[in-house]
Design a protein around this motif. Structure first.
Motif, PDB file in Angstrom:
ATOM      1  N   ASN A 218       0.834  -1.198   0.000  1.00  0.00           N
ATOM      2  CA  ASN A 218       0.000   0.000   0.000  1.00  0.00           C
ATOM      3  C   ASN A 218       0.873   1.254   0.000  1.00  0.00           C
ATOM      4  OD1 ASN A 218       0.751  -0.155   2.709  1.00  0.00           O
ATOM      5  ND2 ASN A 218      -1.258   0.305   3.487  1.00  0.00           N
TER       6      ASN A 218
ATOM      7  N   ALA B   3      -8.278   6.838   4.011  1.00  0.00           N
ATOM      8  CA  ALA B   3      -8.100   5.830   5.056  1.00  0.00           C
ATOM      9  C   ALA B   3      -7.911   6.447   6.430  1.00  0.00           C
ATOM     10  CB  ALA B   3      -6.900   4.951   4.715  1.00  0.00           C
TER      11      ALA B   3
ATOM     12  N   SER C 209      -4.615   5.668   1.262  1.00  0.00           N
ATOM     13  CA  SER C 209      -3.929   4.404   1.061  1.00  0.00           C
ATOM     14  C   SER C 209      -4.304   3.919  -0.331  1.00  0.00           C
ATOM     15  CB  SER C 209      -4.349   3.382   2.118  1.00  0.00           C
ATOM     16  OG  SER C 209      -3.755   2.128   1.864  1.00  0.00           O
TER      17      SER C 209
ATOM     18  N   HIS D  83      -3.251  -2.367   9.114  1.00  0.00           N
ATOM     19  CA  HIS D  83      -2.674  -2.545   7.781  1.00  0.00           C
ATOM     20  C   HIS D  83      -1.379  -1.752   7.584  1.00  0.00           C
ATOM     21  CE1 HIS D  83      -6.224  -4.716   6.459  1.00  0.00           C
ATOM     22  NE2 HIS D  83      -6.961  -3.750   6.971  1.00  0.00           N
TER      23      HIS D  83
ATOM     24  N   GLU E 184      -9.671   0.265   8.489  1.00  0.00           N
ATOM     25  CA  GLU E 184      -8.303   0.253   7.954  1.00  0.00           C
ATOM     26  C   GLU E 184      -7.255  -0.051   9.018  1.00  0.00           C
ATOM     27  OE1 GLU E 184      -7.674   0.359   4.811  1.00  0.00           O
ATOM     28  OE2 GLU E 184      -9.635   0.994   4.094  1.00  0.00           O
TER      29      GLU E 184
END
Length: 179
Positions: free
Chosen positions: A8, A74, A69, A102, A99
């Motif tokens: 990402n 996000a 992201s 991550h 989110e």
């Protein structure tokens, strides 16, 4: 354990004035999760309060960013940039509820540091019960706890009527940037 998406790409995008009402709701939703987990009840009032968020939005030097992201919103950050002293503040910072886990928060923080390379000191704060935040700031981002506000040592810059459960118990963090 959530999978971390190594691929990402996290970027910052300045929030437009017409986006601020949704930004505020998203921020309050993200903050509410920890309060409900810790204190076990729904909130009567949003946290942070509308008033506190508006004060951050309107503070001198405020810059409001969406955290993206892979191009998708996000989270967000409200920074207070002091061009004279370069002692800057992370007033509000959140990752959207769906989110979490991550790696977006850390990448967003690194993007903020890169955007403001002249910063000498970053400052922020978080309530005592926000264990994830404390871990994030200290263990991931390199901040140090420099002060603990409580009923015996109140924060002189905030009103007595705290709207956060746990009241006046907050940690203040600083990160001195190395050049």
């Amino acid at each position: 354990m959530p999978q971390v998406n190594i691929g990402n790409i996290v970027t910052l995008d300045v929030a437009k004035k017409e986006e601020l009402p949704k930004f505020k709701r998203d921020l309050q939703e993200a903050f509410a999760v920890s309060v409900v987990e810790t204190f076990g009840s729904d909130l009567d009032e949003p946290i942070p309060s509308d008033k506190d968020i508006e004060e951050s939005f309107n503070a001198a030097g405020a810059v409001i960013y969406h955290i993206l992201s892979n191009g998708k919103k996000a989270g967000g950050a409200v920074l207070i940039i002091d061009e004279m002293t370069q002692h800057n503040s992370l007033a509000l910072f959140f990752i959207s509820v769906n989110e979490h886990g991550h790696g977006i928060g850390y990448k967003a923080w690194k993007a903020i540091e890169e955007k403001y390379p002249e910063t000498k000191v970053w400052k922020t704060h978080t309530p005592y019960f926000e264990k994830r935040n404390i871990h994030f700031y200290v263990n991931k981002c390199g901040f140090q706890i420099v002060e603990y506000f409580n009923k015996h040592h109140p924060d002189p810059h905030t009103p007595d009527d705290k709207d956060v459960p746990g009241g006046e118990d907050f940690f203040r963090f600083e990160k001195v940037m190395k050049r």
